[in-house]
Design a protein around this motif. Structure first.
Motif: not given
Lengths: 262, 262
Positions: B211-221
């Motif tokens: 769930s944290q990895a998903q958040r990072v991927v969503a944030d970092r273009d």
């Protein structure tokens, strides 16, 4: 353990040759007795050998405890850069720990066994002086390591050449001292009343350090005998008193340099 | 970050040459595109450059967080030897951190700026998964690092030769993996019901990590673009799905090797 040192620390020899100079002012300029021997010769005396194992064990556990404390303090760091700086110091302490345990193994002493007698005193010291914020952590690292370093340097002058070189190497200033001094000074300048709180804190640290040190000395015969005489170039009791005076004096000067009343 | 690896981790290339082999099975045996270029050539593309800065920043912060976690876990160690073993791992993570931040500076990226976007996700992960005892700490270190390492190895195959060599070097197994595996296996053998608790714990870790990895991927273009295509040898979305399957599968095998149902 020594990673913080003010440039003005008085009369602390920094090189093995200088450190061999007797600190009690009674001996000649040249090292004599144990201080002139290498480990192979000096360790023939079983009591000296036991004292060195004690000393290296105490120092090794001190490095491991310092590693833990610095890693803990890194969590209180206000910025990522400060966090990285403390992590770097912690890693340096760990490498000192490794050198000491390698040496213990090389002289056929089991590192865990050598460290264990000192674990409780050092753990108690750290438990009783857990810093409540970043600045208290910096002052503790600075004060604690400076006192420990002064003490080990005094002892080093009385060790055989091989052990002395190792002890001085792990006490070597790794250039982090200015870090704590700068941060603490800046904090006091920004908010002067912080100085009063930190001065009290430094006094408490000194008190706890002395009371734990006393406990260790009372418990460990071999180490104490080396310190108060009986083995080769040991101190006499009056000299122990003078040693504590020198250490306390250096502490007072460091506190003044930090902008704190000792 | 990788310091724990079972000998049977499947299909994970360990050498730069092997890692360059495409994992999606569609390309030829020889690296092509970015994977065949050095940094000087590849970094001419600003989006690729930004993605690498992101990647190194995420990895660097991960190492720093791993350092802190291991140093913390060292406090839970049941013996002095275990404590020293964890401190050694922590110091190794710190040196990986230093190599990554040195590299960031060498490519004119400010390390703090590169790490900061990833600090919150990693801090949250560690806060939400604070181990309550020594065994939970070991399982977390083993599971967390293995997953992170699998992920970075998949990504490494798509990087320019210089960045790939660095990423694989800091993921290099430093031989500590067996430590966690041995300790956890022994604990489960001694008390089998411990296994059920640790299996639940491992599942929770996997869930929080995803769930944290998903958040990072969503944030970092920049990073996401590299991962899901658009820059040179990026994945397509189906390939991302396959990558997660491979990582989950490897996790399941590791848990079985540990005596835990995944």
């Amino acid at each position: 353990m020594r990673f913080m040192e003010t440039p003005d620390t008085p009369d602390q020899p920094t090189e093995p040759a200088a450190a061999a100079e007797p600190a009690n002012g009674t001996a000649a300029d040249q090292p004599t007795g144990i201080a002139a021997q290498d480990w192979a010769t000096a360790s023939a005396e079983p009591q000296y050998r036991a004292a060195v194992v004690d000393l290296l064990g105490a120092l090794a556990y001190g490095e491991l405890a310092a590693f833990e404390r610095l890693a803990d303090d890194a969590k209180l760091a206000p910025t990522l850069g400060d966090k990285a700086a403390l992590a770097k110091m912690a890693a340096a302490e760990f490498h000192h720990f490794e050198r000491l345990t390698d040496r213990l193994r090389a002289i056929d002493a089991e590192p865990t066994g050598a460290m264990e007698p000192f674990a409780k005193a050092l753990d108690d010291f750290h438990r009783l002086t857990a810093p409540s914020d970043w600045l208290e952590g910096l002052v503790k690292a600075y004060v604690g390591d400076s006192i420990a370093s002064d003490f080990y340097r005094e002892v080093a002058a009385r060790l055989d050449t091989d052990t002395r070189a190792l002890v001085l190497a792990v006490l070597d200033d790794t250039g982090h001292g200015n870090f704590a001094v700068e941060k603490v000074r800046a904090a006091i300048e920004a908010e002067p009343r912080v100085g009063g709180r930190l001065a009290l804190w430094a006094r408490r640290l000194m008190g706890e350090a002395l009371s734990q040190a006393q406990r260790v000395v009372a418990d460990r015969d071999a180490l104490s005998t080396m310190l108060v005489g009986g083995v080769a170039d040991g101190f006499d009791l009056a000299e122990v008193g003078r040693m504590f005076s020198r250490i306390t004096e250096a502490h007072t000067k460091r506190m003044a340099a930090l902008g704190l009343a000792a």
